[in-house]
Design a protein around this motif. Structure first.
Motif: not given
Ligand code: ADP
Length: 444
Positions: A341, A345, A370, A395, A401, A405
């Motif tokens: 992630n 991002y 980050d 995303s 997906t 998280l």
């Molecule tokens: P994805 O597969 O969309 O990354 P996650 O469940 O890993 O799904 O994350 C959910 C959402 O949290 C992401 O779509 C993103 O918007 C936000 N996100 C996760 N990690 C970060 C990060 N390090 N910086 C900014 N936004 C993040």
């Protein structure tokens, strides 16, 4: 009765004998009559004293004491004493049983309200108090519709058709904390009604989550499938040169990769839900896991950044030389998701720090920090929900997906760990997993 008649006769005979004696010995002519009258008076006095004592015995409510009265009245009192004692036993038995029933109703997880023929409250248990705000003492004999004013309930009660249950909001229902009750009425006795209520909030939420989940999965799969179908039609109908064909095939491969990642994440989640939590029998060398993470991170950073442009500044702290008890592939998946992630991002060239710190209480904190776009506070609480994304298109662009998280949180919970997220818009985000001391072991 026979004894009483014999007793009376005994007095008459005794009076007649005494009278006969008085006539014989003293020639007292009226002696015969006088003795008879005296005998009857004596019998009457004894009888009246007996009945008086029985009356006093009953009036003073001394029925639990032994009788202590002689003669026929004593027997009457004795029998009453036995009858009353048996009845008292019966009454206290029934009362005990009633108390047992009421106690059972009290501990019932369902709300129970007994209504009389006019739909007034006769009794209710504690759960009903929570569900409707009815107080057993205060609201006794109150009409139920004065306390449960929901229009659906009012018309349900009036309809007299209680075949089905209805769903109404509970007393503590609010927009932020919904409370839903399933309520059903059951007629019994002479015009009485039993009201049963059940808190179905969790059930409804689970059902809503299931519906959302199915809808989300279908949507996530349908999108790449539609794209794939479009490309297949293009390839089938248009005369394309080799370069164009390669271009479309590459796009198709991208979509099928996306579906594969989604299915793989779904399978991971289902495995996490369907298997027992990892115990303390398997110890994973932490530095090995970090080494693998670093390798994957470097490759991913190169993949997501422009071919000639800068990659991310990846800083890995591998100073913790210990072991963690758990499932290696689950832990790699969770920590890998956080690192992935951060890379996906965070713009190229910026810093991403991955660290492991042993805290003074023996717990272990894994963190990924980050310098990316950060996340607005209103999203933080929902990030671990399945398919929740702050920026849907960002995303998707990066191959997300929306399940990453959710997987991290699940793995953390299964290892007794907690996931915490801190973020500031424009400054970056920090994701931390804290493992409990019993899962941490230092190198020998
Ligand atoms: P994805 O597969 O969309 O990354 P996650 O469940 O890993 O799904 O994350 C959910 C959402 O949290 C992401 O779509 C993103 O918007 C936000 N996100 C996760 N990690 C970060 C990060 N390090 N910086 C900014 N936004 C993040």
């Amino acid at each position: 009765m026979v004894w009483r008649a014999l007793f009376f006769l005994f007095f008459l005979v005794a009076g007649a004998l005494a009278g006969g004696l008085a006539v014989e010995l003293w020639h007292f002519k009226l002696g015969y009559l006088l003795c008879l009258v005296l005998a009857m008076l004596l019998w009457f006095a004894l009888d009246a004293s007996g009945s008086g004592r029985v009356l006093a015995y009953l009036r003073d409510n001394r029925t639990d004491e032994p009788v202590g009265i002689w003669g026929i009245w004593g027997e009457v009192a004795q029998r009453m004493h036995h009858l009353l004692r048996d009845r008292d036993r019966l009454v206290s038995d029934s009362q005990r049983r009633l108390q047992d029933f009421l106690l059972a109703f009290q501990v019932s997880p369902n709300g129970v309200v007994l209504l009389d023929s006019g739909a007034r409250i006769e009794w209710c248990n504690q759960t009903a108090t929570q569900h409707f705000g009815i107080m057993a003492q205060r609201d006794l004999a109150q009409a139920i519709v004065n306390l449960v004013r929901d229009p659906e309930f009012v018309s349900y009660l009036a309809s007299r058709d209680y075949q089905r249950s209805i769903t109404i909001p509970g007393r503590d229902n609010s927009v932020t904390r919904p409370v839903l009750l399933s309520v059903q009425l059951h007629p019994y006795g002479e015009g009485r009604t039993l009201l049963l209520s059940r808190d179905i909030t969790a059930l409804e939420q689970a059902e809503a989550m299931r519906r959302d989940f199915v809808a989300n999965v279908s949507h996530e799969i349908r999108t790449p499938l539609t794209v794939l179908t479009g490309f297949i039609e293009t390839l089938q109908t248009l005369q394309l040169d080799v370069a164009e064909q390669q271009h479309y095939l590459a796009l198709m491969a991208q979509q099928s990769d996306r579906m594969q990642t989604l299915v793989s994440d779904l399978l991971t989640l289902s495995r996490l839900e369907g298997s027992p939590a990892p115990d303390l029998s398997c110890w994973i060398p932490w530095s090995q896991l970090v080494g693998q993470l670093q390798q994957d991170a470097t490759a991913l950073s190169q993949l997501v950044t422009a071919p000639q442009g800068p990659v991310h500044e990846l800083v890995f702290d591998d100073s913790f030389d210990g072991q963690l008890a758990g499932n290696a592939s689950e832990l790699l998946s969770a920590t890998g998701n956080l690192v992935s992630n951060a890379i996906r991002y965070t713009p190229a060239g910026r810093r991403i720090a991955v660290a492991t710190q042993l805290l003074s209480d023996g717990s272990l904190m894994f963190s990924v920090q980050d310098t990316g776009p950060g996340i607005a506070p209103e999203h933080l609480g929902r990030l671990t929900e399945r398919f929740y994304r702050v920026d849907r298109s960002r995303s998707r662009e990066t191959g997300g997906t929306g399940l990453g998280l959710a997987i991290v949180k699940h793995v953390a919970q299964r290892h007794g760990a907690t996931l915490s997220i801190e973020s500031k818009l424009g400054k970056g985000s920090s994701f931390r997993i804290s493992f409990p001391p019993e899962r941490v072991r230092l190198a020998a």
